[in-house]
Write a protein that holds these residues in place. Structure first.
Motif, PDB file in Angstrom:
ATOM      1  N   GLY A   1       0.806  -1.216   0.000  1.00  0.00           N
ATOM      2  CA  GLY A   1       0.000   0.000   0.000  1.00  0.00           C
ATOM      3  C   GLY A   1       0.839   1.265   0.000  1.00  0.00           C
ATOM      4  N   ILE A   2       2.010   1.212   0.666  1.00  0.00           N
ATOM      5  CA  ILE A   2       2.990   2.299   0.619  1.00  0.00           C
ATOM      6  C   ILE A   2       4.078   1.863  -0.352  1.00  0.00           C
ATOM      7  CG2 ILE A   2       4.648   3.674   1.931  1.00  0.00           C
ATOM      8  CD1 ILE A   2       1.746   4.224   2.674  1.00  0.00           C
ATOM      9  N   ILE A   3       4.290   2.623  -1.408  1.00  0.00           N
ATOM     10  CA  ILE A   3       5.190   2.198  -2.489  1.00  0.00           C
ATOM     11  C   ILE A   3       6.571   1.835  -1.970  1.00  0.00           C
ATOM     12  CG2 ILE A   3       6.335   2.955  -4.606  1.00  0.00           C
ATOM     13  CD1 ILE A   3       3.868   4.609  -5.242  1.00  0.00           C
ATOM     14  N   GLU A   4       7.101   2.637  -1.077  1.00  0.00           N
ATOM     15  CA  GLU A   4       8.443   2.418  -0.535  1.00  0.00           C
ATOM     16  C   GLU A   4       8.596   1.038   0.096  1.00  0.00           C
ATOM     17  OE1 GLU A   4      12.282   3.123   1.475  1.00  0.00           O
ATOM     18  OE2 GLU A   4      11.310   3.820  -0.372  1.00  0.00           O
ATOM     19  N   LYS A   5       7.488   0.461   0.564  1.00  0.00           N
ATOM     20  CA  LYS A   5       7.548  -0.825   1.264  1.00  0.00           C
ATOM     21  C   LYS A   5       7.319  -2.022   0.338  1.00  0.00           C
ATOM     22  CE  LYS A   5       6.093   1.181   5.671  1.00  0.00           C
ATOM     23  NZ  LYS A   5       5.086   1.158   6.768  1.00  0.00           N
ATOM     24  N   GLY A   6       7.197  -1.770  -0.954  1.00  0.00           N
ATOM     25  CA  GLY A   6       6.975  -2.855  -1.898  1.00  0.00           C
ATOM     26  C   GLY A   6       8.164  -3.799  -1.984  1.00  0.00           C
ATOM     27  N   ARG A   7       7.901  -5.020  -2.410  1.00  0.00           N
ATOM     28  CA  ARG A   7       8.976  -6.011  -2.495  1.00  0.00           C
ATOM     29  C   ARG A   7       9.989  -5.598  -3.567  1.00  0.00           C
ATOM     30  NH1 ARG A   7       5.058  -8.319  -5.631  1.00  0.00           N
ATOM     31  NH2 ARG A   7       5.724  -9.313  -7.584  1.00  0.00           N
ATOM     32  N   ASP A   8      11.202  -6.082  -3.410  1.00  0.00           N
ATOM     33  CA  ASP A   8      12.298  -5.713  -4.300  1.00  0.00           C
ATOM     34  C   ASP A   8      12.163  -6.457  -5.622  1.00  0.00           C
ATOM     35  OD1 ASP A   8      14.707  -5.085  -5.536  1.00  0.00           O
ATOM     36  OD2 ASP A   8      15.900  -5.303  -3.720  1.00  0.00           O
ATOM     37  N   VAL A   9      11.978  -5.718  -6.718  1.00  0.00           N
ATOM     38  CA  VAL A   9      11.936  -6.328  -8.048  1.00  0.00           C
ATOM     39  C   VAL A   9      13.196  -6.016  -8.851  1.00  0.00           C
ATOM     40  CG1 VAL A   9       9.423  -6.406  -8.172  1.00  0.00           C
ATOM     41  CG2 VAL A   9      10.621  -4.367  -8.976  1.00  0.00           C
ATOM     42  N   GLY A  10      14.082  -5.196  -8.284  1.00  0.00           N
ATOM     43  CA  GLY A  10      15.343  -4.921  -8.939  1.00  0.00           C
ATOM     44  C   GLY A  10      15.238  -3.905 -10.066  1.00  0.00           C
ATOM     45  N   MET A  11      16.405  -3.586 -10.626  1.00  0.00           N
ATOM     46  CA  MET A  11      16.516  -2.574 -11.677  1.00  0.00           C
ATOM     47  C   MET A  11      17.176  -3.174 -12.908  1.00  0.00           C
ATOM     48  SD  MET A  11      17.822   0.556  -9.247  1.00  0.00           S
ATOM     49  CE  MET A  11      18.755  -0.506  -8.140  1.00  0.00           C
ATOM     50  N   VAL A  12      16.669  -2.792 -14.065  1.00  0.00           N
ATOM     51  CA  VAL A  12      17.150  -3.305 -15.348  1.00  0.00           C
ATOM     52  C   VAL A  12      17.700  -2.156 -16.180  1.00  0.00           C
ATOM     53  CG1 VAL A  12      16.363  -4.234 -17.568  1.00  0.00           C
ATOM     54  CG2 VAL A  12      15.629  -5.305 -15.436  1.00  0.00           C
ATOM     55  N   ARG A  13      18.786  -2.429 -16.872  1.00  0.00           N
ATOM     56  CA  ARG A  13      19.344  -1.476 -17.852  1.00  0.00           C
ATOM     57  C   ARG A  13      19.683  -2.276 -19.103  1.00  0.00           C
ATOM     58  NH1 ARG A  13      22.390   3.404 -16.366  1.00  0.00           N
ATOM     59  NH2 ARG A  13      22.464   4.708 -18.257  1.00  0.00           N
ATOM     60  N   VAL A  14      19.320  -1.754 -20.275  1.00  0.00           N
ATOM     61  CA  VAL A  14      19.546  -2.454 -21.537  1.00  0.00           C
ATOM     62  C   VAL A  14      20.425  -1.580 -22.427  1.00  0.00           C
ATOM     63  CG1 VAL A  14      18.483  -3.518 -23.558  1.00  0.00           C
ATOM     64  CG2 VAL A  14      17.290  -3.569 -21.355  1.00  0.00           C
ATOM     65  N   ARG A  15      21.528  -2.166 -22.896  1.00  0.00           N
ATOM     66  CA  ARG A  15      22.453  -1.444 -23.778  1.00  0.00           C
ATOM     67  C   ARG A  15      22.780  -2.302 -24.987  1.00  0.00           C
ATOM     68  NH1 ARG A  15      24.592  -0.231 -18.472  1.00  0.00           N
ATOM     69  NH2 ARG A  15      24.631   2.025 -18.049  1.00  0.00           N
ATOM     70  N   ASP A  16      23.190  -1.631 -26.064  1.00  0.00           N
ATOM     71  CA  ASP A  16      23.616  -2.369 -27.250  1.00  0.00           C
ATOM     72  C   ASP A  16      25.096  -2.711 -27.155  1.00  0.00           C
ATOM     73  OD1 ASP A  16      25.042  -0.048 -27.913  1.00  0.00           O
ATOM     74  OD2 ASP A  16      23.629   0.591 -29.455  1.00  0.00           O
ATOM     75  N   VAL A  17      25.657  -3.290 -28.218  1.00  0.00           N
ATOM     76  CA  VAL A  17      27.045  -3.752 -28.174  1.00  0.00           C
ATOM     77  C   VAL A  17      28.032  -2.602 -28.061  1.00  0.00           C
ATOM     78  CG1 VAL A  17      26.559  -5.893 -29.399  1.00  0.00           C
ATOM     79  CG2 VAL A  17      27.115  -3.829 -30.709  1.00  0.00           C
ATOM     80  N   GLN A  18      27.586  -1.387 -28.366  1.00  0.00           N
ATOM     81  CA  GLN A  18      28.435  -0.210 -28.232  1.00  0.00           C
ATOM     82  C   GLN A  18      28.231   0.511 -26.909  1.00  0.00           C
ATOM     83  OE1 GLN A  18      27.093   1.469 -32.090  1.00  0.00           O
ATOM     84  NE2 GLN A  18      29.251   1.410 -32.707  1.00  0.00           N
ATOM     85  N   GLY A  19      27.419  -0.071 -26.035  1.00  0.00           N
ATOM     86  CA  GLY A  19      27.207   0.515 -24.719  1.00  0.00           C
ATOM     87  C   GLY A  19      26.161   1.609 -24.661  1.00  0.00           C
ATOM     88  N   ARG A  20      25.392   1.772 -25.730  1.00  0.00           N
ATOM     89  CA  ARG A  20      24.365   2.812 -25.754  1.00  0.00           C
ATOM     90  C   ARG A  20      23.047   2.267 -25.194  1.00  0.00           C
ATOM     91  NH1 ARG A  20      25.210   3.989 -32.079  1.00  0.00           N
ATOM     92  NH2 ARG A  20      24.686   1.759 -31.957  1.00  0.00           N
ATOM     93  N   ASP A  21      22.334   3.110 -24.470  1.00  0.00           N
ATOM     94  CA  ASP A  21      21.045   2.696 -23.923  1.00  0.00           C
ATOM     95  C   ASP A  21      20.058   2.409 -25.044  1.00  0.00           C
ATOM     96  OD1 ASP A  21      21.242   2.841 -20.955  1.00  0.00           O
ATOM     97  OD2 ASP A  21      21.838   4.899 -21.390  1.00  0.00           O
ATOM     98  N   VAL A  22      19.253   1.392 -24.841  1.00  0.00           N
ATOM     99  CA  VAL A  22      18.309   0.913 -25.842  1.00  0.00           C
ATOM    100  C   VAL A  22      16.883   1.065 -25.310  1.00  0.00           C
ATOM    101  CG1 VAL A  22      17.511  -1.150 -27.086  1.00  0.00           C
ATOM    102  CG2 VAL A  22      19.967  -0.743 -26.785  1.00  0.00           C
ATOM    103  N   PRO A  23      15.960   1.585 -26.120  1.00  0.00           N
ATOM    104  CA  PRO A  23      14.564   1.616 -25.664  1.00  0.00           C
ATOM    105  C   PRO A  23      14.069   0.213 -25.325  1.00  0.00           C
ATOM    106  CG  PRO A  23      14.832   2.974 -27.630  1.00  0.00           C
ATOM    107  CD  PRO A  23      16.117   2.208 -27.456  1.00  0.00           C
TER     108      PRO A  23
END
Length: 321
Positions: free
Chosen positions: A278-300
């Motif tokens: 109910g309080i967002i801060e107390k939600g379970r940990d789902v982790g963080m994702v980052r996606v990059r291409d072979v040149q290290g650029r962020d990908v949509p």
């Protein structure tokens, strides 16, 4: 909470099916061309309760320096947008949950930052389309439990998860997706101490609270009548979508990240689910994702629920191993 969602969904579904004929929507949408559409079955579109603009999109948002923000919990998710040469910006999900769309401008780039709580889809789009700058609002309609946006210039309807026009003169037009990602507030401000964070909107909302408490632990999605995902993947399991491929988040987490199909997908702990406690801060940990291409650029990309990927990419590739 699951029973509450089920009862509410049943009532809204019956009302929505009664309005499946677009002729019933024309009084509210007199400037929308319903004759031009990619929709074959109008019963897929359901009125979810609030009317047009009943969920108010944000325009011209205010911002604070990251070091001046005191409201947001460290584990709360934000959508981060970094455009070359401009100060990074964070859009807290505590605000996005209640408003779903923020129309902003970063330098010379007009952007729409979007979040659909029903399918956990958070995408950022360039608002420049065919020589015009569009401003987006919330239609009050869902399709496959995903928000249908509209633009105020043409009254066209747009499917948020795929960024494509589905009703009106812009049918078939695709919005350009911009790289953005969800991360914890702690992660953003530690990396960008001089970054900007969207200020609390001037609306009467309990922004620290999650109005969809327990949703991502439900057995079935809200107002969804389609097939379940294949491979035994639960409908509300998170997947990382890149193009027409989807990686189960559990696989990425367990492997500590993956490198395949031309992208590198990383995962690290520390971000609370926005759709759990109910309080967002107390939600379970789902982790963080980052996606990059072979040149290290962020990908949509998108971190969405599995049912939504299956609904909008029925022939998509499931990266299950």
């Amino acid at each position: 909470m699951t029973r509450v969602f089920s009862l509410l969904a049943a009532g809204v579904l019956i009302a929505g099916l009664a309005q499946a004929d677009p002729a019933r929507w024309r009084p509210e949408w007199p400037e929308t061309n319903f004759a031009r559409t990619s929709i074959h079955d109008w019963s897929e579109i359901i009125s979810c309760g609030p009317p047009k603009d009943g969920i108010p999109a944000i325009g011209a948002p205010g911002f604070l320096r990251a070091g001046d923000e005191r409201r947001i919990g460290g584990r709360e998710p934000v959508i981060t947008v970094e455009i070359d040469g401009r100060t990074p910006r964070a859009y807290p999900i505590r605000y996005m949950t209640w408003h779903e769309i923020v129309n902003d401008r970063i330098g010379g780039v007009p952007v729409a930052v979007t979040f659909c709580p029903m399918c956990n889809s958070g995408m950022t789009f360039d608002r420049r389309v065919k020589g015009r700058v569009l401003s987006f609002g919330v239609s009050g309609k869902l399709r496959h439990s995903d928000m249908i946006m509209y633009d105020r210039q043409t009254q066209n309807w747009w499917q948020q998860a795929i960024g494509q026009g589905i009703v009106g003169e812009m049918t078939g037009v695709e919005l350009r997706s911009l790289p953005s990602w969800m991360e914890s507030w702690d992660q953003f401000r530690s990396r960008n101490p001089q970054g900007l964070v969207m200020a609390e909107p001037d609306h009467d909302r309990a922004y620290e609270r999650n109005p969809y408490a327990g949703y991502d632990s439900s057995r079935q999605p809200f107002l969804y009548r389609g097939e379940d995902p294949p491979h035994g993947i639960p409908p509300l399991a998170r997947v990382v979508r890149v193009g027409d491929r989807a990686w189960p988040l559990a696989r990425i987490r367990d492997a500590g990240g993956v490198r395949e199909a031309g992208v590198s997908i990383s995962w690290q702990p520390g971000q609370a689910s926005a759709l759990d406690a109910g309080i967002i801060e107390k939600g379970r940990d789902v982790g963080m994702v980052r996606v990059r291409d072979v040149q290290g650029r962020d990908v949509p990309h998108d971190v969405m629920f599995a049912f939504a990927f299956h609904a909008f990419w029925p022939d998509g590739t499931w990266m299950v191993r």
